[in-house]
Write a protein that holds these residues in place. Sequence first.
Motif, mmCIF file in Angstrom:
data_model
loop_
_atom_site.group_PDB
_atom_site.id
_atom_site.type_symbol
_atom_site.label_atom_id
_atom_site.label_comp_id
_atom_site.label_asym_id
_atom_site.label_seq_id
_atom_site.Cartn_x
_atom_site.Cartn_y
_atom_site.Cartn_z
ATOM 1 N N PRO A 192 0.953 -1.118 0.022
ATOM 2 C CA PRO A 192 0.009 -0.068 0.004
ATOM 3 C C PRO A 192 0.966 1.206 0.201
ATOM 4 O O PRO A 192 0.405 2.275 -0.612
ATOM 5 N N GLY A 193 1.975 1.422 0.490
ATOM 6 C CA GLY A 193 2.751 2.606 0.686
ATOM 7 C C GLY A 193 3.363 2.499 -0.461
ATOM 8 O O GLY A 193 3.311 3.984 -1.003
ATOM 9 N N VAL A 194 3.622 1.770 -1.260
ATOM 10 C CA VAL A 194 4.523 1.676 -2.770
ATOM 11 C C VAL A 194 3.341 2.352 -3.683
ATOM 12 O O VAL A 194 3.342 3.266 -4.387
ATOM 13 N N GLU A 195 2.091 2.129 -3.387
ATOM 14 C CA GLU A 195 0.904 2.299 -4.362
ATOM 15 C C GLU A 195 0.798 3.678 -4.161
ATOM 16 O O GLU A 195 0.437 4.644 -5.154
ATOM 17 N N HIS A 196 0.694 4.222 -2.974
ATOM 18 C CA HIS A 196 0.270 5.609 -2.709
ATOM 19 C C HIS A 196 1.776 6.482 -2.347
ATOM 20 O O HIS A 196 1.498 7.789 -1.926
ATOM 21 N N CYS A 197 2.932 6.105 -3.068
ATOM 22 C CA CYS A 197 4.132 6.799 -2.553
ATOM 23 C C CYS A 197 4.216 8.290 -3.285
ATOM 24 O O CYS A 197 4.686 9.270 -2.658
ATOM 25 N N GLU A 198 3.623 8.250 -4.517
ATOM 26 C CA GLU A 198 3.405 9.805 -4.941
ATOM 27 C C GLU A 198 2.843 10.863 -4.267
ATOM 28 O O GLU A 198 3.291 12.032 -3.671
ATOM 29 N N GLU A 199 1.611 10.501 -3.523
ATOM 30 C CA GLU A 199 0.823 11.443 -2.769
ATOM 31 C C GLU A 199 1.509 11.391 -1.474
ATOM 32 O O GLU A 199 1.696 12.542 -0.500
ATOM 33 N N ILE A 200 1.991 10.405 -0.660
ATOM 34 C CA ILE A 200 2.694 10.246 0.450
ATOM 35 C C ILE A 200 3.772 11.370 0.496
ATOM 36 O O ILE A 200 3.933 12.049 1.202
ATOM 37 N N LEU A 201 4.725 11.192 -0.556
ATOM 38 C CA LEU A 201 5.850 11.983 -0.727
ATOM 39 C C LEU A 201 5.807 13.427 -1.238
ATOM 40 O O LEU A 201 6.781 14.207 -1.047
ATOM 41 N N ALA A 202 4.583 13.646 -1.579
ATOM 42 C CA ALA A 202 4.200 15.252 -1.895
ATOM 43 C C ALA A 202 3.637 15.968 -0.577
ATOM 44 O O ALA A 202 3.512 17.308 -0.785
ATOM 45 N N VAL A 203 3.450 15.412 0.725
ATOM 46 C CA VAL A 203 3.333 16.016 1.908
ATOM 47 C C VAL A 203 4.507 16.982 2.150
ATOM 48 O O VAL A 203 5.577 16.586 2.459
ATOM 49 N N PRO A 204 4.227 18.200 2.427
ATOM 50 C CA PRO A 204 5.211 19.215 2.728
ATOM 51 C C PRO A 204 5.644 18.776 4.116
ATOM 52 O O PRO A 204 4.954 18.292 5.005
ATOM 53 N N GLY A 205 6.965 18.954 4.394
ATOM 54 C CA GLY A 205 7.501 18.847 5.732
ATOM 55 C C GLY A 205 8.488 17.754 5.619
ATOM 56 O O GLY A 205 9.457 17.630 6.585
#
Length: 293
Positions: A192-205
Amino acid sequence: MAKRINRAIELLEAGQAIYYDGPHTGHVLTYEQGRRDARTWADYINVGMEHGAFDMAGLAEYMRGLVDGGPTASGHRTPAIIVEAPVNGTDGSNVAFNAWQFRQILGRGVHGILLCQAESADAVREFVRACRFPHHKIGIDKLGIGSRGRGSEPTAAPVWDLDQQEYFACCEPWPLSPRGELLLGVKIESPPGVEHCEEILAVPGLGFAELGPGDLGLALGYTSLQRRPYPPVMEAARAKVFAACRANNLAFLEGATPDNIAQRLDEGVRVISGHDPETAKVGRAHQKRKLPV
Protein backbone atom coordinates in the motif's frame (compact mmCIF):
# COMPACT_ATOMS: atom_id res chain seq x y z
CA MET A 1 32.72 26.39 12.36
CA ALA A 2 29.31 24.69 12.19
CA LYS A 3 26.73 26.67 10.21
CA ARG A 4 23.78 24.66 11.51
CA ILE A 5 22.75 22.70 14.56
CA ASN A 6 21.79 19.72 12.40
CA ARG A 7 24.84 18.35 10.60
CA ALA A 8 22.74 16.19 8.29
CA ILE A 9 20.77 19.17 6.98
CA GLU A 10 23.94 21.21 6.56
CA LEU A 11 25.40 18.54 4.31
CA LEU A 12 22.23 17.94 2.29
CA GLU A 13 21.98 21.69 1.65
CA ALA A 14 25.51 21.56 0.27
CA GLY A 15 24.60 18.73 -2.11
CA GLN A 16 26.52 16.15 -0.10
CA ALA A 17 25.33 12.66 0.80
CA ILE A 18 24.98 11.79 4.47
CA TYR A 19 26.05 8.54 6.10
CA TYR A 20 24.49 7.11 9.23
CA ASP A 21 25.37 4.64 11.92
CA GLY A 22 23.28 3.10 14.67
CA PRO A 23 21.30 -0.14 14.86
CA HIS A 24 17.58 -0.48 14.15
CA THR A 25 17.17 -2.54 17.35
CA GLY A 26 19.06 -2.82 20.61
CA HIS A 27 20.65 0.64 20.62
CA VAL A 28 22.46 1.20 23.92
CA LEU A 29 21.02 4.43 25.32
CA THR A 30 23.25 5.42 28.19
CA TYR A 31 25.24 8.49 29.14
CA GLU A 32 28.50 6.61 28.56
CA GLN A 33 27.45 5.47 25.09
CA GLY A 34 26.54 9.03 24.24
CA ARG A 35 29.99 10.24 25.22
CA ARG A 36 31.53 7.59 22.96
CA ASP A 37 29.19 8.32 20.05
CA ALA A 38 29.93 12.05 20.18
CA ARG A 39 33.05 11.33 18.12
CA THR A 40 31.31 9.14 15.56
CA TRP A 41 32.54 8.93 11.97
CA ALA A 42 28.91 9.17 10.81
CA ASP A 43 26.96 12.28 9.81
CA TYR A 44 24.01 11.18 11.90
CA ILE A 45 23.06 8.40 14.28
CA ASN A 46 19.91 6.36 13.84
CA VAL A 47 18.16 5.30 17.05
CA GLY A 48 15.83 2.38 16.36
CA MET A 49 12.66 2.49 18.48
CA GLU A 50 10.38 0.85 15.93
CA HIS A 51 11.54 -2.52 17.27
CA GLY A 52 13.92 -1.39 20.00
CA ALA A 53 12.79 -0.19 23.41
CA PHE A 54 10.86 3.08 23.68
CA ASP A 55 13.27 4.34 26.32
CA MET A 56 12.86 8.05 26.95
CA ALA A 57 14.92 8.10 30.15
CA GLY A 58 17.74 6.35 28.30
CA LEU A 59 17.42 8.71 25.33
CA ALA A 60 17.68 11.74 27.62
CA GLU A 61 20.85 10.34 29.22
CA TYR A 62 22.27 9.46 25.79
CA MET A 63 21.72 13.03 24.56
CA ARG A 64 23.37 14.36 27.72
CA GLY A 65 26.36 12.14 27.03
CA LEU A 66 26.59 13.38 23.44
CA VAL A 67 26.70 16.97 24.66
CA ASP A 68 29.34 16.25 27.30
CA GLY A 69 31.40 14.18 24.85
CA GLY A 70 31.32 16.83 22.13
CA PRO A 71 31.81 18.80 20.11
CA THR A 72 32.03 16.55 17.09
CA ALA A 73 35.00 16.49 14.74
CA SER A 74 33.01 18.76 12.41
CA GLY A 75 32.49 21.32 15.17
CA HIS A 76 28.84 20.57 15.90
CA ARG A 77 27.58 20.37 19.45
CA THR A 78 26.41 16.78 18.85
CA PRO A 79 25.94 14.50 15.88
CA ALA A 80 22.45 14.67 14.42
CA ILE A 81 20.18 12.07 16.06
CA ILE A 82 17.21 10.64 14.15
CA VAL A 83 14.81 8.31 15.93
CA GLU A 84 12.63 5.65 14.31
CA ALA A 85 9.25 5.99 16.03
CA PRO A 86 7.27 2.87 17.01
CA VAL A 87 3.95 3.95 15.47
CA ASN A 88 3.16 2.68 11.97
CA GLY A 89 2.14 5.34 9.46
CA THR A 90 -0.80 3.34 8.13
CA ASP A 91 -3.54 5.99 8.40
CA GLY A 92 -4.18 9.43 9.78
CA SER A 93 -6.18 8.37 12.82
CA ASN A 94 -3.56 5.88 13.96
CA VAL A 95 -0.79 8.46 13.73
CA ALA A 96 -2.86 11.18 15.41
CA PHE A 97 -3.73 8.90 18.33
CA ASN A 98 -0.03 8.13 18.78
CA ALA A 99 1.33 11.65 18.33
CA TRP A 100 2.46 11.55 21.96
CA GLN A 101 5.41 9.45 20.75
CA PHE A 102 6.74 12.30 18.61
CA ARG A 103 6.32 14.81 21.45
CA GLN A 104 8.22 12.55 23.83
CA ILE A 105 11.04 11.91 21.34
CA LEU A 106 11.44 15.56 20.37
CA GLY A 107 11.40 16.59 24.01
CA ARG A 108 14.69 14.79 24.51
CA GLY A 109 16.41 17.13 22.05
CA VAL A 110 16.80 14.92 18.97
CA HIS A 111 17.17 16.30 15.46
CA GLY A 112 14.75 14.20 13.45
CA ILE A 113 12.23 11.37 13.34
CA LEU A 114 11.59 8.58 10.84
CA LEU A 115 8.00 7.37 10.42
CA CYS A 116 7.96 3.70 9.46
CA GLN A 117 5.33 1.81 7.45
CA ALA A 118 4.02 4.98 5.77
CA GLU A 119 0.96 4.02 3.74
CA SER A 120 -1.13 7.17 3.32
CA ALA A 121 -0.73 10.90 2.83
CA ASP A 122 -3.13 11.51 5.74
CA ALA A 123 -0.82 9.59 8.05
CA VAL A 124 2.19 11.61 6.96
CA ARG A 125 0.33 14.91 7.33
CA GLU A 126 -0.52 13.98 10.93
CA PHE A 127 3.13 13.03 11.50
CA VAL A 128 4.46 16.36 10.25
CA ARG A 129 1.73 18.31 12.06
CA ALA A 130 2.54 16.57 15.35
CA CYS A 131 6.20 17.61 15.03
CA ARG A 132 5.37 21.31 14.57
CA PHE A 133 4.55 24.03 17.04
CA PRO A 134 1.28 25.81 16.16
CA HIS A 135 2.81 29.28 15.76
CA HIS A 136 4.54 28.24 12.52
CA LYS A 137 2.39 28.98 9.49
CA ILE A 138 4.35 27.83 6.43
CA GLY A 139 2.42 25.09 4.65
CA ILE A 140 -0.60 25.01 6.97
CA ASP A 141 -2.92 25.19 3.94
CA LYS A 142 -1.81 21.63 3.15
CA LEU A 143 -0.88 20.37 6.62
CA GLY A 144 -3.14 22.09 9.10
CA ILE A 145 -1.96 23.75 12.31
CA GLY A 146 0.88 22.13 14.20
CA SER A 147 -0.16 20.17 17.28
CA ARG A 148 3.07 20.04 19.30
CA GLY A 149 2.36 21.87 22.53
CA ARG A 150 4.40 23.91 24.94
CA GLY A 151 6.27 21.92 27.57
CA SER A 152 9.18 20.09 25.95
CA GLU A 153 11.25 23.14 25.07
CA PRO A 154 12.86 23.35 28.56
CA THR A 155 14.44 19.91 28.05
CA ALA A 156 15.11 20.07 24.30
CA ALA A 157 16.51 23.58 23.89
CA PRO A 158 19.56 23.09 26.16
CA VAL A 159 20.65 20.07 24.12
CA TRP A 160 20.78 22.35 21.09
CA ASP A 161 22.49 25.08 23.19
CA LEU A 162 19.60 27.47 22.54
CA ASP A 163 17.26 29.45 24.71
CA GLN A 164 13.63 28.46 24.52
CA GLN A 165 12.62 31.23 22.12
CA GLU A 166 15.42 30.28 19.73
CA TYR A 167 14.32 26.66 19.91
CA PHE A 168 10.70 27.64 19.17
CA ALA A 169 11.98 29.47 16.07
CA CYS A 170 14.16 26.77 14.52
CA CYS A 171 12.65 23.44 15.59
CA GLU A 172 10.82 23.23 12.27
CA PRO A 173 10.94 20.66 9.46
CA TRP A 174 13.48 21.38 6.76
CA PRO A 175 13.25 22.21 3.88
CA LEU A 176 9.64 23.33 4.44
CA SER A 177 11.18 25.99 6.65
CA PRO A 178 14.58 27.10 5.29
CA ARG A 179 15.69 27.85 8.87
CA GLY A 180 14.40 24.52 10.12
CA GLU A 181 16.72 22.18 12.01
CA LEU A 182 14.38 19.18 12.11
CA LEU A 183 14.82 16.39 9.55
CA LEU A 184 11.72 14.22 9.05
CA GLY A 185 11.61 11.09 6.93
CA VAL A 186 9.34 8.21 6.00
CA LYS A 187 9.90 4.58 5.19
CA ILE A 188 7.83 3.09 2.34
CA GLU A 189 7.86 -0.62 3.13
CA SER A 190 4.56 -2.20 2.14
CA PRO A 191 2.56 -2.67 -1.08
CA PRO A 192 0.00 0.00 0.00
CA GLY A 193 2.84 2.41 0.72
CA VAL A 194 4.38 1.83 -2.70
CA GLU A 195 0.97 2.23 -4.35
CA HIS A 196 0.43 5.61 -2.68
CA CYS A 197 4.02 6.84 -2.60
CA GLU A 198 3.47 9.77 -4.98
CA GLU A 199 0.90 11.41 -2.72
CA ILE A 200 2.76 10.39 0.46
CA LEU A 201 6.01 12.00 -0.65
CA ALA A 202 4.23 15.15 -1.84
CA VAL A 203 3.28 16.02 1.77
CA PRO A 204 5.20 19.17 2.81
CA GLY A 205 7.65 18.86 5.68
CA LEU A 206 9.57 15.74 4.68
CA GLY A 207 13.29 15.78 4.01
CA PHE A 208 14.03 12.19 3.03
CA ALA A 209 12.43 8.83 2.31
CA GLU A 210 13.45 5.24 1.78
CA LEU A 211 12.20 1.98 0.42
CA GLY A 212 12.20 -0.60 3.21
CA PRO A 213 13.28 -3.81 1.46
CA GLY A 214 13.05 -5.95 4.59
CA ASP A 215 9.37 -5.47 5.33
CA LEU A 216 8.39 -5.01 1.69
CA GLY A 217 10.09 -8.28 0.83
CA LEU A 218 8.37 -10.02 3.73
CA ALA A 219 4.98 -8.73 2.56
CA LEU A 220 5.77 -10.17 -0.88
CA GLY A 221 6.66 -13.58 0.55
CA TYR A 222 10.45 -13.34 0.87
CA THR A 223 11.52 -14.39 4.36
CA SER A 224 15.20 -13.80 3.58
CA LEU A 225 16.37 -10.20 3.33
CA GLN A 226 16.40 -9.14 -0.31
CA ARG A 227 19.32 -7.13 -1.60
CA ARG A 228 19.89 -5.49 -4.93
CA PRO A 229 19.37 -6.51 -7.60
CA TYR A 230 15.91 -7.07 -6.15
CA PRO A 231 13.28 -9.34 -7.65
CA PRO A 232 11.49 -7.44 -10.47
CA VAL A 233 8.49 -6.37 -8.38
CA MET A 234 10.80 -4.84 -5.77
CA GLU A 235 12.99 -3.14 -8.38
CA ALA A 236 9.82 -1.58 -9.79
CA ALA A 237 8.86 -0.42 -6.29
CA ARG A 238 12.30 1.12 -5.78
CA ALA A 239 12.08 2.96 -9.08
CA LYS A 240 8.64 4.33 -8.18
CA VAL A 241 9.70 5.56 -4.73
CA PHE A 242 12.96 7.01 -6.05
CA ALA A 243 11.09 8.87 -8.80
CA ALA A 244 8.64 10.29 -6.24
CA CYS A 245 11.59 11.48 -4.14
CA ARG A 246 13.09 13.26 -7.13
CA ALA A 247 9.74 14.85 -8.01
CA ASN A 248 9.48 16.29 -4.49
CA ASN A 249 13.16 17.14 -3.93
CA LEU A 250 13.55 14.58 -1.15
CA ALA A 251 16.78 12.77 -0.37
CA PHE A 252 16.52 9.04 -1.11
CA LEU A 253 17.94 6.62 1.48
CA GLU A 254 19.54 3.33 0.47
CA GLY A 255 22.30 0.98 1.52
CA ALA A 256 25.71 1.02 -0.13
CA THR A 257 29.12 -0.61 0.10
CA PRO A 258 32.60 0.66 -0.75
CA ASP A 259 32.29 -1.13 -4.09
CA ASN A 260 29.02 0.47 -5.19
CA ILE A 261 28.86 3.79 -3.34
CA ALA A 262 30.10 5.81 -6.32
CA GLN A 263 27.38 4.33 -8.52
CA ARG A 264 24.71 5.04 -5.89
CA LEU A 265 25.87 8.65 -5.51
CA ASP A 266 25.96 9.21 -9.27
CA GLU A 267 22.41 7.88 -9.46
CA GLY A 268 21.31 10.41 -6.86
CA VAL A 269 21.10 8.47 -3.58
CA ARG A 270 21.79 10.95 -0.79
CA VAL A 271 21.25 9.13 2.53
CA ILE A 272 23.45 6.10 2.95
CA SER A 273 22.90 3.16 5.26
CA GLY A 274 25.28 0.27 5.77
CA HIS A 275 27.00 1.40 8.98
CA ASP A 276 30.41 1.25 7.31
CA PRO A 277 33.01 4.00 7.76
CA GLU A 278 34.87 2.76 4.69
CA THR A 279 31.80 3.35 2.53
CA ALA A 280 31.63 6.89 3.89
CA LYS A 281 35.33 7.44 3.22
CA VAL A 282 35.01 6.34 -0.42
CA GLY A 283 31.78 8.24 -0.94
CA ARG A 284 33.05 11.48 0.57
CA ALA A 285 36.13 11.31 -1.63
CA HIS A 286 33.96 10.64 -4.69
CA GLN A 287 31.93 13.78 -3.96
CA LYS A 288 35.09 15.72 -3.10
CA ARG A 289 33.66 16.71 0.25
CA LYS A 290 35.55 19.66 1.63
CA LEU A 291 33.53 20.15 4.81
CA PRO A 292 35.13 18.67 7.93
CA VAL A 293 34.24 15.04 8.61
